[in-house]
Design an enzyme around this catalytic site. Structure first.
Site, PDB file in Angstrom:
ATOM      1  N   LYS A   1     -12.271  12.821   0.892  1.00 31.44           N
ATOM      2  CA  LYS A   1     -12.824  11.528   0.456  1.00 31.44           C
ATOM      3  C   LYS A   1     -12.384  10.432   1.427  1.00 31.44           C
ATOM      4  O   LYS A   1     -11.441  10.639   2.209  1.00 31.44           O
ATOM      5  CB  LYS A   1     -12.339  11.215  -0.960  1.00 31.44           C
ATOM      6  CG  LYS A   1     -10.829  11.010  -1.071  1.00 31.44           C
ATOM      7  CD  LYS A   1     -10.373  10.973  -2.528  1.00 31.44           C
ATOM      8  CE  LYS A   1      -8.864  10.756  -2.591  1.00 31.44           C
ATOM      9  NZ  LYS A   1      -8.344  11.021  -3.964  1.00 31.44           N
TER      10      LYS A   1
ATOM     11  N   ARG B   1      -6.513   6.934 -16.015  1.00 33.77           N
ATOM     12  CA  ARG B   1      -7.706   6.324 -15.388  1.00 33.77           C
ATOM     13  C   ARG B   1      -8.938   6.929 -16.051  1.00 33.77           C
ATOM     14  O   ARG B   1      -9.309   6.517 -17.143  1.00 33.77           O
ATOM     15  CB  ARG B   1      -7.742   6.598 -13.873  1.00 33.77           C
ATOM     16  CG  ARG B   1      -6.500   6.178 -13.117  1.00 33.77           C
ATOM     17  CD  ARG B   1      -6.666   6.314 -11.599  1.00 33.77           C
ATOM     18  NE  ARG B   1      -7.068   7.661 -11.168  1.00 33.77           N
ATOM     19  CZ  ARG B   1      -6.933   8.130  -9.941  1.00 33.77           C
ATOM     20  NH1 ARG B   1      -6.420   7.365  -8.996  1.00 33.77           N
ATOM     21  NH2 ARG B   1      -7.316   9.344  -9.632  1.00 33.77           N
TER      22      ARG B   1
ATOM     23  N   TYR C   1      -0.583 -17.650  15.668  1.00 33.92           N
ATOM     24  CA  TYR C   1      -0.818 -18.549  14.530  1.00 33.92           C
ATOM     25  C   TYR C   1       0.503 -18.929  13.867  1.00 33.92           C
ATOM     26  O   TYR C   1       1.374 -18.077  13.654  1.00 33.92           O
ATOM     27  CB  TYR C   1      -1.684 -17.867  13.479  1.00 33.92           C
ATOM     28  CG  TYR C   1      -3.144 -17.808  13.813  1.00 33.92           C
ATOM     29  CD1 TYR C   1      -3.926 -18.967  13.856  1.00 33.92           C
ATOM     30  CD2 TYR C   1      -3.760 -16.582  14.071  1.00 33.92           C
ATOM     31  CE1 TYR C   1      -5.280 -18.904  14.146  1.00 33.92           C
ATOM     32  CE2 TYR C   1      -5.110 -16.506  14.363  1.00 33.92           C
ATOM     33  CZ  TYR C   1      -5.872 -17.674  14.401  1.00 33.92           C
ATOM     34  OH  TYR C   1      -7.200 -17.613  14.685  1.00 33.92           O
TER      35      TYR C   1
ATOM     36  N   MET D   1      -6.733 -11.336  13.739  1.00 36.70           N
ATOM     37  CA  MET D   1      -7.843 -10.459  13.367  1.00 36.70           C
ATOM     38  C   MET D   1      -8.173  -9.457  14.477  1.00 36.70           C
ATOM     39  O   MET D   1      -8.437  -8.289  14.217  1.00 36.70           O
ATOM     40  CB  MET D   1      -9.061 -11.325  13.043  1.00 36.70           C
ATOM     41  CG  MET D   1     -10.171 -10.586  12.326  1.00 36.70           C
ATOM     42  SD  MET D   1     -11.574 -11.667  11.984  1.00 36.70           S
ATOM     43  CE  MET D   1     -10.911 -12.781  10.764  1.00 36.70           C
TER      44      MET D   1
END
Ligand SMILES: *Cc1c(COP(=O)(O)O)cnc(C)c1O
Length: 384
Positions: free
Chosen positions: A41, A138, A269, A317
């Site tokens: 998956k 779940r 940043y 990013m």
């Protein structure tokens, strides 16, 4: 992308030989007689599902497990013929699943009714695996309701219960009361199905840690994800002597830019890093959109020329900055390894996950589509 088109030199490599090694190593550990469902998956936890499944099928994996029917459909379109279990499925997907022989996990009568109608229309039977919730909390038929569910199931003439399964919440603990309780509740649910005349072929509970740490949970099949990808470091209890595993994913880039800067230069940043000496700073074309976690800002390290270099400033990013002042002979274009090894030094996925305060699965799953995938194999892979 055509082969000669220049591209950003940032890539993840999946070592298919290591994947095959891990499959055989796990098989020896859990016993040759127990079928293995290779869980592929989420694009094989970020490793490239189709290429991984092709190799695993060729190496003898008996089943595949996916999260979504769409993932199963991709495998069928790529030529995977082994049975595929879909852990989830949603209204409207019945016809597609039947057409591609994708086996649904079911735990709701409405979904069973939908599969029963679809199978009736095609004049076929459909095999399903029923999920029992024994404590994960779940999805699944609650263990208490298993007998009632089995009774209801009898009215669906086109449904064959091929499997019963449950999923562990705490199998990564050596002594786990919860796992023992989950096994007992599962055994009760199996007994309830037997009483109602069902004889499923597959009774499976174990994920990676279950299969390795709790032999009693191996049942008639084990569902293995993380260990196939070599992620034993945080799947298994510390110090537990499990199967020998090799890392499958490595992550690389090349230096884009180098600059010599004076003391007191701010980097990135928020100016969270200020040079304390004259420094050589390298900029790498990889960032958090690629899945290199922002939480490694001022904490991570990478390998270059077989030396470790620290991440300095914030990971942004698309770019990450490292301090290479102490590393000899650094040039633009030099290969930088963010996950993997150079010489005798290595950075594991688990190392990164620890610094990022998460688990290794989230790191490999998070390596984004923007990162080119390369597949390393000494065996010729079948054409895709
Ligand atoms: C993801 C998953 C697995 C595999 O778990 P690992 O810990 O990666 O081995 C097994 N079973 C189910 C139902 C899953 O969703």
């Amino acid at each position: 992308m055509t082969p000669n088109q220049p591209a950003r030199p940032t890539w993840a490599e999946t070592n298919l030989d290591a994947l095959a090694f891990n499959l055989h190593s796990i098989r020896r550990f859990v016993g040759e007689a127990i079928p293995i469902m290779a869980v592929v998956k989420a694009d094989a936890y970020g490793h490239g599902a189709i290429e991984c499944a092709k190799r695993l099928e060729r190496e003898g994996a008996e089943w595949f497990g996916v999260a979504l029917p769409e993932e199963g459909e991709e495998h069928r379109n790529a030529g995977i013929e082994s049975p595929i279990l879909c852990f989830g499925n949603w209204a409207g997907q019945e016809e597609m699943m039947l057409r591609h022989k994708l086996t649904p996990v079911v735990f709701q009568l409405e979904r069973l009714a939908a599969f029963d109608r679809e199978a009736a229309e095609s004049g076929d039977k459909i095999k399903v695996h029923v999920k029992i919730d024994t404590g994960m909390g779940r999805v699944g038929v609650r263990a208490d309701d298993a007998a009632e569910f089995a009774a209801e199931l009898k009215r669906f003439a086109h449904i064959e219960v091929e499997g019963l399964m449950t999923h562990f919440a705490s199998a990564d603990e050596i002594v786990s009361e919860q796992t023992d309780l989950q096994m007992r509740l599962f055994a009760d649910a199996v007994a309830a199905f037997h009483e109602h005349g069902f004889r499923p072929t597959y009774l499976d509970m174990a994920n990676s840690p279950g299969a390795v740490v709790h032999p009693a949970s191996r049942g008639t099949m084990v569902r293995i994800g993380g260990l196939l990808y070599g992620l034993g470091g945080d799947v298994l209890p510390k110090g537990f002597a499990g199967p020998e595993l090799r890392p499958v994913m490595s992550l690389h880039t090349r230096i884009s830019f180098l600059k010599q800067v004076p003391t007191g230069t701010t980097i990135g940043y928020g100016a969270t890093f200020v040079t304390k000496r004259e420094s050589l700073i390298a900029t790498l074309p990889i960032g958090y959109h690629d899945g290199y976690p922002r939480s490694l800002s001022n904490k991570g390290r990478v390998l270059i020329n077989e030396h470790f270099a620290p991440v300095v400033g914030r990971v942004s990013m698309d770019w990450t900055t490292i301090d290479v002042t102490d590393i000899p002979d650094v040039k633009v274009g030099d290969q930088v390894t963010l996950i993997g090894s150079q010489g005798d030094s290595s950075i594991s996925v688990e190392d990164i996950a620890a610094v990022a305060e998460t688990i290794s699965y989230e790191i490999t799953c998070g390596i984004s589509k923007r990162v080119r995938r390369e597949f390393k194999s000494t065996k010729e892979n079948l054409p895709l």
